[in-house]
Design an enzyme around this catalytic site. Structure first.
Site, short mmCIF file in Angstrom:
data_model
loop_
_atom_site.label_atom_id
_atom_site.label_comp_id
_atom_site.label_asym_id
_atom_site.label_seq_id
_atom_site.Cartn_x
_atom_site.Cartn_y
_atom_site.Cartn_z
N TYR A 15 -3.63 11.34 1.32
CA TYR A 15 -4.15 11.07 0.05
C TYR A 15 -4.35 12.40 -0.77
O TYR A 15 -3.51 12.66 -2.09
CB TYR A 15 -5.42 10.26 -0.11
CG TYR A 15 -5.43 8.90 0.20
CD1 TYR A 15 -5.54 7.90 -0.84
CD2 TYR A 15 -5.65 8.48 1.75
CE1 TYR A 15 -5.52 6.81 -0.51
CE2 TYR A 15 -5.31 7.16 1.66
CZ TYR A 15 -5.42 6.13 0.75
OH TYR A 15 -5.33 4.87 0.93
N ASP B 194 0.71 -1.24 0.03
CA ASP B 194 0.05 0.00 0.01
C ASP B 194 0.66 1.46 -0.06
O ASP B 194 1.98 1.41 -0.92
CB ASP B 194 -1.18 0.06 1.18
CG ASP B 194 -2.37 1.01 1.11
OD1 ASP B 194 -3.23 0.63 0.27
OD2 ASP B 194 -1.94 2.05 1.75
N HIS C 80 -4.57 -7.74 -0.22
CA HIS C 80 -3.93 -6.60 -0.05
C HIS C 80 -3.01 -6.40 1.18
O HIS C 80 -2.07 -5.76 1.24
CB HIS C 80 -4.87 -5.33 -0.16
CG HIS C 80 -4.39 -3.97 -0.13
ND1 HIS C 80 -3.81 -3.42 -1.20
CD2 HIS C 80 -4.27 -2.95 0.81
CE1 HIS C 80 -3.21 -2.30 -1.03
NE2 HIS C 80 -3.72 -2.10 0.37
#
Length: 489
Positions: free
Chosen positions: A408, A255, A465
């Site tokens: 983000y 990630d 993930h």
């Protein structure tokens, strides 16, 4: 300097041949011989040019290290570089406040037969919250969190939290430093199942592991200024390793951790002995990628695909459905957090149940997309509720969900294609672990465009993930085999 001489020699040699030919200095030779000499000269010039470009392509390029200050106010004249111990703590008041908020939760009934297709199913959410309220023991989980030595140190104005685990001494065992970096919506707790496999191994190799919390996540202080992105995190983590006395080390991440550690390898390749990733990224633009998408399903060997690549890329639904429409359906959170994180963050920072639903839905879907069809989201197939809620509590008790969401925006608020790291190759030894249920599959032939020194590429048999959290043994084994290859060679 060397490349300049390549250009000069190439131009000079080609020019000499052309001048000699044009002045008919070679009149003693017949036309055939003159033509042969011209071809030979041109060939040498072409070879020199090719050699220059190959040399350019194999050079270890890097991105600038830069500097920053993310603390409140102005940067002081000197920084405190002390490393001090840290332990997770709580209070009865903190726990009671959590219970009071949980007891006031207002639920919305789910639509019939929707599973997790609309997000976290509120019928199952009630079960999770009941466990949280009546069975989950935060003080017990804190004791588990504190079983590994934890520290903080101030870097660029931020108190950076990290776990530092040294292996027990074993005669003849080599110990190598390794940094593990988490992502969103995870934390350092993701690594608690893999840490003993890496540090307490009976193998010939063991690792001294450092697991930092990304600033703004969990127990690391959040940046006070705009602009803290993966490049800033990479620089901070290099400074952390330097402060701990390490001059070269291995890196592992998934990630955001995969991007941060990749940036670390691009920034100071001389310090990175090897880079191991369980989330792969690549540039989807360019003729080569387009060509491989168009014919890869039918002539995989022609574009460097394996049968497994074809299965993972196209499946039974085709490339567009699997890699475009599915991604669009699962990245709504990214658009929110990449534009207005503080707006959505207000709600989940104030409601523990809202926070749990928001985060745990990712642990369901990103583990396996098929979990969306299940009423319980398949959460307890790979995780225990205590483990999942411990990660939630790290976000809740530190109030770090908003600052983690801001990460983000800091990385996406400008055109990401213009970032220097997206135009710089990775030249350190690289190991790639491709888990079958990762959000997107990147074949090795695509990965080579960015990672120029791939030592290992593994098709993992299962997992998604959150590799370290889901399949710690698989990830540890692949990491160990990669490091052995690097150390042997």
């Amino acid at each position: 300097m060397v490349e300049t001489w390549f250009v000069i020699l190439t131009i000079f040699f080609f020019r000499v041949v052309c001048v000699l030919y044009s002045r008919q200095s070679l009149s003693s030779l017949d036309p055939t011989q003159q033509q042969q000499l011209l071809v030979a000269g041109s060939s040498v010039a072409v070879l020199l040019t090719c050699y220059y470009w190959v040399y350019q392509g194999t050079k270890t390029k890097r991105i600038p290290i830069g500097d920053g200050w993310w603390g409140a106010g102005e940067k002081p004249q000197s920084e405190d570089e002390k490393v001090f111990p840290f332990q997770v703590q709580t209070s009865d008041e903190e726990i009671q406040d959590l219970y009071d908020r949980i007891d006031r939760t207002r639920y919305t009934e789910p639509l019939e037969d929707t599973g997790f297709q609309y997000g976290f199913n509120s019928t199952y959410l009630k079960k999770v919250v009941s466990h949280w309220r009546h069975q989950f023991n935060w003080k017990k989980q804190i004791a588990i969190l504190n079983k590994y030595p934890q520290f903080k140190t101030n870097i660029e104005g931020l108190d950076v939290h990290f776990i530092h685990v040294r292996p027990p001494h074993r005669e003849g065992q080599r110990v190598l430093p390794l940094m593990l970096v988490h992502g969103w919506p995870g934390s350092v707790y993701e690594f608690y199942r893999i840490l003993p496999l890496l540090t307490n191994s009976l193998d010939s190799l063991a690792f001294e592991v450092i697991c930092p919390s990304i600033p703004g996540y969990g127990f690391s202080e959040a940046p006070h200024k705009q602009g803290f992105d993966t490049l800033a995190a990479a620089r901070v983590f290099h400074k952390l390793m330097e402060r701990l006395g390490f001059s070269d080390y291995y890196l592992q991440g998934g990630d955001w951790g995969a991007i941060i550690t990749t940036n670390m390898a691009q920034m100071k390749p001389e310090c990175v002995k090897g880079l191991h990733l369980n989330m792969l990224t690549n540039n989807m633009r360019g003729f080569g990628v387009l060509f491989s998408i168009l014919i890869g399903r039918y002539l995989p060997w022609l574009v460097g695909f394996t049968r497994e690549d074809v299965r993972r890329l196209f499946g039974s639904v085709g490339f567009m459905e699997k890699n475009i429409y599915e991604i669009i359906r699962e990245t709504g959170y990214l658009h929110i957090q990449g534009t207005k994180p503080d707006s959505a963050g207000c709600g989940v920072n104030d409601s523990p149940v809202g926070l749990a639903a928001y985060i745990l839905e990712k642990f369901s879907t990103w583990t396996d997309f098929n979990n969306r069809d299940l009423e319980d989201g398949g959460l307890e197939r790979k995780f225990t509720l205590d483990d999942l809620l411990t990660n939630i509590m790290i976000y809740w008790t530190t109030g770090s969900i908003v600052s983690s969401m801001r990460f983000y925006k800091e990385n996406l608020k400008t055109n990401i294609d213009n970032r220097l790291d997206n135009h710089t190759g990775v030249y350190v030894p690289t190991g790639l672990a491709a888990f079958p249920n990762e959000v997107r599959h990147v074949p090795q032939s695509w990965a080579r465009d960015r990672f120029r020194n791939i030592y290992s590429y593994s098709y993992m048999p299962r997992g998604g993930h959150f590799a370290a959290f889901e399949e710690p043994q698989l990830l540890a084994d692949d990491l160990l085999q990669f490091v052995k290859k690097v150390e042997k060679l």
